[in-house]
Design a protein around this motif. Structure first.
Motif, PDB file in Angstrom:
ATOM      1  N   ASP A 123       0.834  -1.213   0.000  1.00  0.00           N
ATOM      2  CA  ASP A 123       0.000   0.000   0.000  1.00  0.00           C
ATOM      3  C   ASP A 123       0.863   1.256   0.000  1.00  0.00           C
ATOM      4  N   ASP A 124       0.209   2.420   0.130  1.00  0.00           N
ATOM      5  CA  ASP A 124       0.915   3.695  -0.021  1.00  0.00           C
ATOM      6  C   ASP A 124       1.771   4.088   1.172  1.00  0.00           C
ATOM      7  N   THR A 125       1.859   3.224   2.181  1.00  0.00           N
ATOM      8  CA  THR A 125       2.741   3.518   3.314  1.00  0.00           C
ATOM      9  C   THR A 125       4.151   2.949   3.115  1.00  0.00           C
ATOM     10  N   VAL A 126       4.334   2.173   2.058  1.00  0.00           N
ATOM     11  CA  VAL A 126       5.571   1.412   1.886  1.00  0.00           C
ATOM     12  C   VAL A 126       6.709   2.293   1.368  1.00  0.00           C
ATOM     13  N   ASP A 127       7.875   2.127   1.962  1.00  0.00           N
ATOM     14  CA  ASP A 127       9.109   2.768   1.503  1.00  0.00           C
ATOM     15  C   ASP A 127       9.729   1.853   0.457  1.00  0.00           C
ATOM     16  N   MET A 128       9.685   2.240  -0.810  1.00  0.00           N
ATOM     17  CA  MET A 128      10.133   1.362  -1.882  1.00  0.00           C
ATOM     18  C   MET A 128      11.628   1.076  -1.836  1.00  0.00           C
ATOM     19  N   LEU A 129      12.407   2.038  -1.370  1.00  0.00           N
ATOM     20  CA  LEU A 129      13.845   1.795  -1.245  1.00  0.00           C
ATOM     21  C   LEU A 129      14.106   0.652  -0.271  1.00  0.00           C
ATOM     22  N   LYS A 130      13.381   0.663   0.838  1.00  0.00           N
ATOM     23  CA  LYS A 130      13.561  -0.389   1.839  1.00  0.00           C
ATOM     24  C   LYS A 130      13.126  -1.744   1.275  1.00  0.00           C
ATOM     25  N   VAL A 131      12.020  -1.773   0.534  1.00  0.00           N
ATOM     26  CA  VAL A 131      11.547  -3.015  -0.082  1.00  0.00           C
ATOM     27  C   VAL A 131      12.610  -3.570  -1.033  1.00  0.00           C
ATOM     28  N   VAL A 132      13.122  -2.703  -1.894  1.00  0.00           N
ATOM     29  CA  VAL A 132      14.109  -3.138  -2.883  1.00  0.00           C
ATOM     30  C   VAL A 132      15.383  -3.612  -2.203  1.00  0.00           C
ATOM     31  N   ARG A 133      15.808  -2.896  -1.169  1.00  0.00           N
ATOM     32  CA  ARG A 133      17.025  -3.315  -0.455  1.00  0.00           C
ATOM     33  C   ARG A 133      16.849  -4.699   0.180  1.00  0.00           C
ATOM     34  N   ARG A 134      15.691  -4.939   0.801  1.00  0.00           N
ATOM     35  CA  ARG A 134      15.472  -6.230   1.459  1.00  0.00           C
ATOM     36  C   ARG A 134      15.417  -7.367   0.449  1.00  0.00           C
ATOM     37  N   LEU A 135      14.772  -7.130  -0.687  1.00  0.00           N
ATOM     38  CA  LEU A 135      14.699  -8.178  -1.699  1.00  0.00           C
ATOM     39  C   LEU A 135      16.074  -8.453  -2.294  1.00  0.00           C
ATOM     40  N   THR A 136      16.845  -7.405  -2.541  1.00  0.00           N
ATOM     41  CA  THR A 136      18.190  -7.589  -3.088  1.00  0.00           C
ATOM     42  C   THR A 136      19.070  -8.331  -2.089  1.00  0.00           C
ATOM     43  N   GLN A 137      18.879  -8.033  -0.812  1.00  0.00           N
ATOM     44  CA  GLN A 137      19.632  -8.728   0.240  1.00  0.00           C
ATOM     45  C   GLN A 137      19.316 -10.224   0.230  1.00  0.00           C
ATOM     46  N   PHE A 138      18.046 -10.560  -0.008  1.00  0.00           N
ATOM     47  CA  PHE A 138      17.656 -11.968  -0.085  1.00  0.00           C
ATOM     48  C   PHE A 138      18.410 -12.673  -1.211  1.00  0.00           C
ATOM     49  N   TYR A 139      18.465 -12.054  -2.384  1.00  0.00           N
ATOM     50  CA  TYR A 139      19.134 -12.697  -3.519  1.00  0.00           C
ATOM     51  C   TYR A 139      20.646 -12.764  -3.328  1.00  0.00           C
ATOM     52  N   ALA A 140      21.204 -11.771  -2.680  1.00  0.00           N
ATOM     53  CA  ALA A 140      22.642 -11.830  -2.387  1.00  0.00           C
ATOM     54  C   ALA A 140      22.938 -12.993  -1.446  1.00  0.00           C
ATOM     55  N   HIS A 141      22.059 -13.197  -0.472  1.00  0.00           N
ATOM     56  CA  HIS A 141      22.239 -14.295   0.487  1.00  0.00           C
ATOM     57  C   HIS A 141      22.064 -15.651  -0.183  1.00  0.00           C
ATOM     58  N   GLU A 142      21.113 -15.756  -1.123  1.00  0.00           N
ATOM     59  CA  GLU A 142      20.782 -17.040  -1.731  1.00  0.00           C
ATOM     60  C   GLU A 142      21.589 -17.355  -2.985  1.00  0.00           C
ATOM     61  N   SER A 143      22.410 -16.431  -3.455  1.00  0.00           N
ATOM     62  CA  SER A 143      23.256 -16.721  -4.602  1.00  0.00           C
ATOM     63  C   SER A 143      24.172 -17.899  -4.280  1.00  0.00           C
ATOM     64  N   CYS A 144      24.256 -18.842  -5.195  1.00  0.00           N
ATOM     65  CA  CYS A 144      25.097 -20.017  -4.926  1.00  0.00           C
ATOM     66  C   CYS A 144      26.573 -19.700  -5.103  1.00  0.00           C
ATOM     67  N   GLY A 145      26.887 -18.559  -5.725  1.00  0.00           N
ATOM     68  CA  GLY A 145      28.277 -18.144  -5.859  1.00  0.00           C
ATOM     69  C   GLY A 145      28.981 -18.671  -7.078  1.00  0.00           C
ATOM     70  N   LYS A 146      28.264 -19.394  -7.942  1.00  0.00           N
ATOM     71  CA  LYS A 146      28.928 -19.986  -9.109  1.00  0.00           C
ATOM     72  C   LYS A 146      29.293 -18.938 -10.151  1.00  0.00           C
ATOM     73  N   CYS A 147      28.446 -17.924 -10.324  1.00  0.00           N
ATOM     74  CA  CYS A 147      28.659 -16.915 -11.366  1.00  0.00           C
ATOM     75  C   CYS A 147      29.149 -15.603 -10.756  1.00  0.00           C
ATOM     76  N   THR A 148      30.192 -15.064 -11.302  1.00  0.00           N
ATOM     77  CA  THR A 148      30.772 -13.826 -10.769  1.00  0.00           C
ATOM     78  C   THR A 148      29.793 -12.650 -10.818  1.00  0.00           C
ATOM     79  N   PRO A 149      29.076 -12.400 -11.916  1.00  0.00           N
ATOM     80  CA  PRO A 149      28.156 -11.253 -11.932  1.00  0.00           C
ATOM     81  C   PRO A 149      27.126 -11.318 -10.817  1.00  0.00           C
ATOM     82  N   CYS A 150      26.601 -12.503 -10.562  1.00  0.00           N
ATOM     83  CA  CYS A 150      25.582 -12.673  -9.528  1.00  0.00           C
ATOM     84  C   CYS A 150      26.201 -12.594  -8.135  1.00  0.00           C
ATOM     85  N   ARG A 151      27.269 -13.331  -7.939  1.00  0.00           N
ATOM     86  CA  ARG A 151      27.914 -13.390  -6.621  1.00  0.00           C
ATOM     87  C   ARG A 151      28.414 -12.027  -6.172  1.00  0.00           C
TER      88      ARG A 151
END
Length: 438
Positions: A320-348
């Motif tokens: 909804d309109d109370t959401v801070d989009m920067l915070k949402v994007v940061r948290r989602l990006t943090q999830f993918y950084a944590h779950e990257s298997c590390g095989k590919c340099t661009p992703c890792r």
């Protein structure tokens, strides 16, 4: 669109997870029908139905089955991807938990069609109760003669194994899942060769999602025209949509493919607290975000692509309109950084750096060059990795900057330091010191 429950029709039946109750409600009827039809006719039926994979890619299921080479002398395998780890996605877990025999029934029919005598269900490690239900249902099916040797006197043999993963998001990618099943570290494989010819144990393998396989018995029982009477021409059939976030009644909503978010929100009681819709994901966190302008986009594979996103697993996270989009994007990006298997340099490397930039912006230490840096990083990650995790990792950033440029532009400006705080540990914290910090 008229809503007629199909996959969820039995969810409110008491004890439907037991074999006796399931059979009383028409369970396993499609197995006998499939044996009467024959493998090739089943593949043709599924192909004609237009069923597309419900795991995210939307690839035609019958076509995938037809890729399996016949008469090759190799064992064939059916693998069910139940490693439901996509943030916002929660449709397969209740299906396995409430109605496990419906999945087993679909597995028997699909295995017979692709001539596989061994099947596996790879369950997300955290879904302990669903895995327990599945194992109990498998034991019941063996005792009743639906699994094992000479099923129902057909001469067809099938063994089914329920395998629990270890909590790795990357194992939702089909080739990483196959490596994990073989006892190796879950990392995506380079393709080609594809699993259809070189999959599990280097043999022909079909990998399908839980919801996809659970749909097959209904097609066999009711026919192609019945299935095509729901949904759209290119994306027929019913779909389980998962609504979560700022919605009055979050949960699973089964509706024909092509249903819009506006219609789903009406079923779910609207945005929580009567607030305005700000952003939403059509298919989980790895799909580009959409806004209130896209309320009437048909939620099928082609309609969502035309709107600039992907249907994915139809996991609609509502913000909804109370959401801070920067915070949402940061948290989602943090999830993918944590779950990257590390095989590919661009992703890792790329996901880690993007988290650092977003975190710094969130702390008020942004720099005017940050938006360009993030955009360039996303361009260098997208399409340059072994699997789609990297592409999913950039989706929140790219779509966030696209739809909410003012919020990101404001965060890219350094905020003056609080004079009362001064410096910490001897490190200057004023604007001049922070402007170039990365």
């Amino acid at each position: 669109m008229p809503v007629t429950p199909v996959l969820t029709a039995r969810w409110k039946v008491p004890g439907i997870w037991t074999l006796d109750t399931f059979v009383d409600h028409g369970g396993y009827d499609s197995v006998r029908a499939a044996f009467d039809l024959g493998p090739d006719d089943i593949i043709k039926m599924v192909k004609d139905s237009g069923l597309r994979g419900r795991g995210g890619a939307g690839f035609p299921t019958g076509m995938k089955w037809s890729f399996i080479p016949q008469g090759d002398g190799k064992p064939h395998y059916l693998v069910i991807n139940a490693d439901e780890g996509e943030p916002g996605t929660c449709k397969d877990a209740p299906l396995m938990m409430i109605d496990p025999h419906s999945l087993i029934e679909g597995i028997i029919v699909a295995s017979y069609a692709v001539r596989a005598n061994r099947a596996f269900v790879y369950v997300r490690g955290e879904l302990v109760h669903a895995a327990r239900r599945l194992r109990n249902a498998v034991a019941e099916a063996y005792r009743a003669g639906y699994l094992g040797k000479d099923i129902l006197g057909s001469g067809f043999d099938l063994d089914l194994v329920i395998h629990s993963g270890a909590g790795a998001y990357i194992c939702g990618e089909e080739t990483a899942l196959l490596d994990s099943l073989e006892g190796r570290r879950g990392q995506p494989r380079l393709r080609p060769p594809f699993p259809a010819t070189h999959g599990l144990y280097n043999s022909p393998t079909v990998v399908n999602n839980v919801e996809t396989i659970a749909s097959v018995p209904f097609i066999v029982n009711n026919g192609v025209e019945w299935f095509r009477s729901m949904g759209t021409e290119k994306s027929p059939g019913p779909k389980i949509y998962s609504l979560s976030g700022h919605v009055t009644r979050p949960g699973q909503y089964e509706a024909p493919m092509g249903t819009t978010l506006r219609e789903l929100l009406e079923m779910a009681g609207g945005i929580r607290g009567g607030r305005a819709l700000k952003a939403w994901t059509p298919g989980g966190s790895s799909t580009p975000m959409l806004t209130a302008e896209h309320l009437d986009v048909p939620l099928d594979f082609d309609g969502v692509v035309a709107a600039g996103s992907l249907l994915g697993t139809a996991a609609l996270m509502i913000m909804d309109d109370t959401v801070d989009m920067l915070k949402v994007v940061r948290r989602l990006t943090q999830f993918y950084a944590h779950e990257s298997c590390g095989k590919c340099t661009p992703c890792r490397e790329g996901t880690t750096w993007m988290v650092q930039i977003l975190s710094r912006m969130e702390r008020g230490q942004g720099d005017p060059s940050d938006i360009n840096t993030l955009t360039d990083a996303c361009d260098n990650i997208f399409g340059r990795a072994f699997c789609a995790l990297a592409d999913g990792a950039v989706s929140p950033i790219v779509s966030g900057i696209k739809h909410f440029p003012e919020e990101f532009a404001a965060a890219a400006q350094p905020r003056p330091a609080d004079p009362a705080q001064g410096s910490s540990n001897g490190v200057a914290t004023g604007p001049a010191a922070l402007a170039g910090a990365h």
